[in-house]
Scaffold this active site. Structure first.
Site, short mmCIF file in Angstrom:
data_model
loop_
_atom_site.label_atom_id
_atom_site.label_comp_id
_atom_site.label_asym_id
_atom_site.label_seq_id
_atom_site.Cartn_x
_atom_site.Cartn_y
_atom_site.Cartn_z
CE LYS A 237 -3.19 -0.07 3.12
NZ LYS A 237 -3.86 0.09 4.27
CE LYS B 282 -2.41 -1.39 11.05
NZ LYS B 282 -3.20 -0.70 10.11
CG ASP C 178 -5.90 0.16 12.19
OD1 ASP C 178 -5.91 0.27 10.86
OD2 ASP C 178 -6.41 -1.13 12.49
CB THR D 51 -8.87 6.36 5.72
OG1 THR D 51 -7.66 6.53 6.44
CG2 THR D 51 -8.87 4.92 5.03
CB SER E 139 0.30 9.27 7.53
OG SER E 139 -0.63 9.12 8.57
P1 NDP Z 1 -12.59 2.49 14.12
O1 NDP Z 1 -12.04 2.07 15.33
O2 NDP Z 1 -12.61 3.91 14.17
O3 NDP Z 1 -13.78 1.91 13.80
C1 NDP Z 1 -14.04 0.61 13.27
C2 NDP Z 1 -15.68 0.26 13.02
O4 NDP Z 1 -15.70 -0.99 12.53
C3 NDP Z 1 -16.41 0.27 14.31
O5 NDP Z 1 -17.77 0.91 14.22
C4 NDP Z 1 -16.45 -1.02 14.71
O6 NDP Z 1 -17.75 -1.23 15.48
C5 NDP Z 1 -16.66 -1.63 13.27
N1 NDP Z 1 -16.60 -2.91 13.58
C6 NDP Z 1 -15.26 -3.76 14.05
N2 NDP Z 1 -15.74 -5.13 13.73
C7 NDP Z 1 -16.64 -5.18 13.34
C8 NDP Z 1 -17.55 -6.24 12.93
N3 NDP Z 1 -16.94 -7.57 13.10
N4 NDP Z 1 -18.78 -6.05 12.33
C9 NDP Z 1 -19.06 -4.77 12.03
N5 NDP Z 1 -18.47 -3.66 12.43
C10 NDP Z 1 -17.26 -3.87 12.94
O7 NDP Z 1 -11.33 2.15 13.09
P2 NDP Z 1 -11.16 2.64 11.63
O8 NDP Z 1 -12.41 3.31 11.04
O9 NDP Z 1 -9.97 3.34 11.83
O10 NDP Z 1 -10.62 1.30 10.97
C11 NDP Z 1 -11.72 0.35 10.16
C12 NDP Z 1 -10.92 -0.29 9.17
O11 NDP Z 1 -10.17 0.46 8.10
C13 NDP Z 1 -9.79 -1.30 9.62
O12 NDP Z 1 -9.71 -2.51 8.59
C14 NDP Z 1 -8.61 -0.40 9.43
O13 NDP Z 1 -7.56 -1.37 9.39
C15 NDP Z 1 -8.78 0.36 7.98
N6 NDP Z 1 -7.89 1.39 8.10
C16 NDP Z 1 -8.05 2.42 8.66
C17 NDP Z 1 -7.19 3.74 8.59
C18 NDP Z 1 -7.12 4.60 9.21
O14 NDP Z 1 -6.69 5.67 8.82
N7 NDP Z 1 -7.92 4.78 10.24
C19 NDP Z 1 -6.42 3.44 7.25
C20 NDP Z 1 -6.52 2.54 6.35
C21 NDP Z 1 -7.25 1.36 6.69
P3 NDP Z 1 -17.54 -1.70 17.04
O15 NDP Z 1 -17.66 -0.12 17.81
O16 NDP Z 1 -18.77 -2.56 17.56
O17 NDP Z 1 -16.12 -2.37 17.31
#
Ligand code: NDP
Length: 445
Positions: free
Chosen positions: A114, A126, A166, A210, A377
């Site tokens: 990436k 990571k 993350d 993102t 970033s």
């Molecule tokens: P957050 O912690 O802000 O949010 C994660 C969200 O996903 C929460 O709403 C969480 O719900 C939900 N979630 C987690 N597990 C599940 C599940 N099994 N079923 C349904 N919902 C679920 O994380 P991010 O938004 O930062 O990250 C989300 C994804 O994006 C990850 O895969 C991360 O690696 C990827 N990512 C993030 C980046 C970033 O800049 N933040 C950059 C690139 C990729 P709950 O509160 O119930 O756990």
């Protein structure tokens, strides 16, 4: 998979027994490498595949801390520094109870390619912990972060390794981590972490990057099909950082997001998700998604619902790994979905990817479509190094351009390797070749 690669894969599986997610991510990349090794036989001689799949360094450490009742708690911390040929290690920290070495290694491995795709000088890493910030007070989260940084600080630095957020790591956690790093090192080294608050060296657009970047990528995917987001119905899984800003940008570009989710359930709002309400629930109250329906009475909540059963034109998985199965992919195809782009890392299972591959859906993998976060970033690092602060508009314009470049590079590479329109192959090959060529130049390290 090309049979030339089977011995290497066998060896990697033997060396990493039980690391299911890591092996899944490796297989997904190796699957595309047959034609690459034919074109560049020197990669085989130099054992680039074997070297790239072995992290440069893996750190696992104890994180002891005290909760509000004075009880001692123990968590486990990780930092996997995977590859630094293109620049200092770069990649987020995840705080979630599911975190283990396999998950951190799959994320670090994906991050290498990436980061290469962004064209910016950053290596791949990571880290994280099995600590769950949910349900803990701010003071507990602070004490945990301070203890975590007590060990992490000796492995990071602006020219060595630059972590970010993350799942479970947002501005609050980055603030506590940065504060403790500054205190231990006696250095105001802004460039050691990204995703910082604006008052202490953070950059505009990083919070949104993102999700916004993902939607800019989708805009390009639709343009390649001579289409636009205007009037499209979208569903976005998750309700965290990536999901919220993906919803915001889809809405700004004329689409309508009718559903999002958390790990407890799904909300459906046929008028389109109301962003102010969603931000209030998730960012201000740190509450669960069902609360949205208490504030928007016409919306519906389904506990344990499956978001992929909702009819849509565009589906954006933005929650977590392996959240979209082969069966879900078939449902999306049958319901007429035309674009799937991953905001999360590896959200689609191998069976799901296969279903998309056999359909007319345009499918973009996370390592291309969610690269806007890490790219921004890298822009934050540039601003920290020059002690400069760019405007929102300037930075967002740069982000949109970076996403277009990544999109075009995926398609050009896919064309070059005889698989036109295949973003997954294009992303894997383009990212891999950049890293492999740099590895060749730097000698056997
Ligand atoms: P957050 O912690 O802000 O949010 C994660 C969200 O996903 C929460 O709403 C969480 O719900 C939900 N979630 C987690 N597990 C599940 C599940 N099994 N079923 C349904 N919902 C679920 O994380 P991010 O938004 O930062 O990250 C989300 C994804 O994006 C990850 O895969 C991360 O690696 C990827 N990512 C993030 C980046 C970033 O800049 N933040 C950059 C690139 C990729 P709950 O509160 O119930 O756990």
């Amino acid at each position: 998979m090309d049979e030339k690669l089977e011995p290497a894969l066998h060896n990697i599986q033997q060396r990493n027994i039980g690391e299911t997610e890591f092996i899944q991510a490796v297989k997904e990349v190796l699957h595309c490498m047959g034609p690459v090794l034919s074109k560049y036989p020197e990669f085989t001689e130099q054992k680039i595949i074997e070297r790239i799949c072995e992290p440069e360094r893996q750190i696992i450490f104890r994180v002891p801390w005290q909760d509000d009742r004075g009880e001692v708690q123990i968590n486990r911390g990780f930092r996997v520094q995977f590859n630094s040929v293109l620049g200092p290690y770069k990649g987020g920290l995840r705080f979630h109870p599911s975190v283990n070495l396999s998950i951190i290694k799959f994320l670090g491995f994906e991050q290498i390619f990436k980061n290469a795709l962004t064209g910016m000088p950053i290596g791949g890493a990571k880290g994280g912990s099995d600590f769950d910030p949910k349900g803990h007070s701010d003071n507990e989260v602070m004490r945990f972060c301070q203890s975590f940084m007590m060990e992490l600080n000796r492995h990071i630095g602006e020219y060595t390794d630059v972590p970010a957020g993350d799942i479970g790591v947002g501005k609050r956690e980055i603030g506590y981590l940065f504060g403790q790093y500054k205190r231990i090192r006696n250095r105001y080294e802004s460039g050691v972490l990204t995703g910082k608050g604006l008052s202490y060296g953070g950059a505009l657009v990083r919070t949104e990057a993102t999700g916004y970047g993902l939607v800019y990528f989708v805009r390009e995917m639709l343009a390649a099909r001579r289409d636009t987001l205007e009037g499209k119905t979208c569903v976005v899984s998750g309700a965290g950082n990536v999901a919220i800003y993906a919803i915001e940008k889809v809405t700004q570009l004329g689409g309508r997001v009718v559903a999002c989710s958390d790990s407890d359930g799904v909300i459906y709002d046929d008028r389109g998700i109301d962003l102010d309400t969603l931000k209030q629930v998730k960012e201000v109250d740190r509450s669960r998604i069902h609360r949205y329906c208490e504030l928007q009475k016409h919306a519906r909540y389904r506990e344990n619902g499956n978001i992929w059963q909702i009819k849509c034109d565009v589906a954006l998985p933005c929650a977590t790994q392996n959240e979209l199965t082969g069966k879900d992919a078939a449902t999306l195809v049958n319901n007429g979905c035309i674009v799937v782009a991953e905001g999360a890392n590896m959200p689609t299972t191998p069976e799901g990817i296969e279903v998309f591959g056999e359909s007319k859906i345009s499918y973009a993998p996370g390592k291309a479509a969610n690269a806007g976060g890490v790219a921004t970033s890298a822009l934050e690092m540039q601003q920290n190094a020059s002690r400069d602060a760019w405007t929102f508009e300037f930075t967002e314009h740069k982000l949109a351009q970076i996403m277009k470049d990544i999109h075009d590079r995926c398609l050009e590479t896919a064309d070059e390797f005889g698989v036109p329109g295949n973003y997954a192959r294009g992303a894997n090959i383009a990212g891999f070749v950049s890293v492999a060529k740099a590895m060749e130049s730097l000698g056997l390290i």
